[in-house]
Design an enzyme around this catalytic site. Structure first.
Site: not given
Length: 392
Positions: A240, A268, A22, A318, A48, A214
């Protein structure tokens, strides 16, 4: 054959692209307007990184044997993880034989129970565990997958996670997983935009290409159930990680209530055999998705996989690049793998941990033969600047 002992453990940190995937520059698809648990707050919806998803950074762990062999692994954890490794976990590693991985895992886990169990502590334990497997395989001059029992398939096939499943189809992947962009707080208009985006992608990829969503822990049961039913007509293969990881009861209800044939997946952000035992015993999902860098490492992933296999549940780890590939190629109940599209626009295949690792393999035409190079078969890039914030 006399086995060496471990003489040193080092924990290093890196900012930017690496295990903390990320931690990307502005404009990357992974930092777009994507639904998260923080999407309930308007000020944290657009990016995010705005709520700190990338604050940890990458943790690199090296373990050096008495014969000079060095094993290493990367995970998410940054300076917090480095502190845990250097100031607490190292005492259970240094002086041990390189073969004693089970003992070292057990001591690390039980010594941290009072403040660990999941989260960054398990990330750190996972990273150490992966480094130990890398070290042992290098000492034995074998690939890690050979230590795990050997390959059960000649090559892996992949689905792609990213913003452009249509391009993933052109590249040969078997499916594409889209990030969900709007959560419950964005109301009916957000739900419609989610469905419109899925419909648009279905029109691009055709009827037979897998499409998945997701949801990254961002939904509640009513919203997730409605989304599943409305997306069913668009051929959604699975939905998911809709709910917070600890809401086992919500996952069980969701799985009962989704349309027949649609799969519910999660895991995950779950850790250890006990966390996955809850998911399995409560029949929360059809596929579990442990991250080997977060769930407890390879040592724990093998136990998790055995639990799932006994219940007929698939294990599709994952991401995790080589750390997953060496596992998946040895397991019958892991018939395919995930590939994270780390190019900023998800328009080309690049290594997940680029630029941190060298020799990191990538799928070609959506497929890959896992290399037989000793260890995990990758090297640290000497041009990437790393820091050692703590020593012991």
């Amino acid at each position: 054959m006399s086995m060496p002992t471990i003489r040193a453990v080092r924990a290093l940190t890196v900012r930017g692209g690496g295990a903390d995937y990320h931690d990307q520059d502005a404009g990357h698809w992974i930092d777009d307007h994507i639904a998260t648990p923080m999407s309930r707050y308007p000020e944290y919806r657009q990016s995010r990184q705005s709520f700190g998803i990338n604050v940890l950074g990458t943790l690199v762990i090296e373990v050096e044997a008495s014969d000079g062999t060095v094993g290493f692994a990367v995970t998410t954890g940054g300076e917090i993880g480095a502190f845990i490794v250097e100031r607490h976990l190292a005492r259970f590693i240094e002086g041990q034989r390189v073969t004693d991985i089970e003992k070292m895992w057990d001591q690390m886990f039980h010594a941290t129970l009072y403040y660990g169990r999941k989260g960054v502590v398990l990330n750190a334990i996972s990273g150490v565990d992966l480094a130990l497997w890398d070290l042992l395989a290098k000492v034995r001059r074998e690939p890690v997958h050979q230590l795990l029992g050997g390959k059960v398939r000649d090559e892996l096939e992949f689905y792609a996670t990213g913003a452009r499943p249509d391009l993933a189809k052109e590249m040969g992947f078997i499916g594409g997983k889209l990030p969900l962009h709007h959560g419950p707080a964005e109301g009916e208009a957000g739900l419609r935009r989610n469905l419109d985006a899925l419909a648009d992608m279905r029109s691009r990829v055709g009827a037979d290409f897998w499409l998945m969503l997701d949801c990254w822990m961002s939904l509640d049961v009513p919203y997730a159930t409605r989304l599943a039913h409305e997306a069913h007509a668009l051929g959604l293969k699975w939905i998911e990680e809709c709910l917070p990881p600890d809401d086992y009861w919500g996952y069980a209800k969701l799985r009962r209530d989704v349309p027949r044939g649609m799969l519910v997946t999660t895991g995950e952000h779950e850790a250890t055999r006990w966390g996955f035992r809850m998911l399995l015993e409560m029949e929360c999902c059809d596929i579990i998705q442990p991250d080997v860098g977060w769930c407890g490492g390879l040592t724990e992933l093998m136990r998790i996989s055995a639990l799932a296999d006994a219940r007929g549940v698939l294990v599709i780890p994952h991401g995790s690049s080589v750390y997953s590939y060496h596992f998946v190629t040895t397991r019958h109940n892991s018939p395919f793998a995930e590939f994270l599209m780390m190019a900023p626009q998800a328009d080309r295949v690049v290594p997940m941990f680029d630029p941190l690792l060298l020799d990191e393999p990538v799928p070609v035409g959506g497929r890959m033969k896992v290399p037989d190079t000793p260890g995990f078969g990758v090297r640290l890039n000497p041009d990437v600047r790393m820091q050692r914030p703590y020593e012991h």
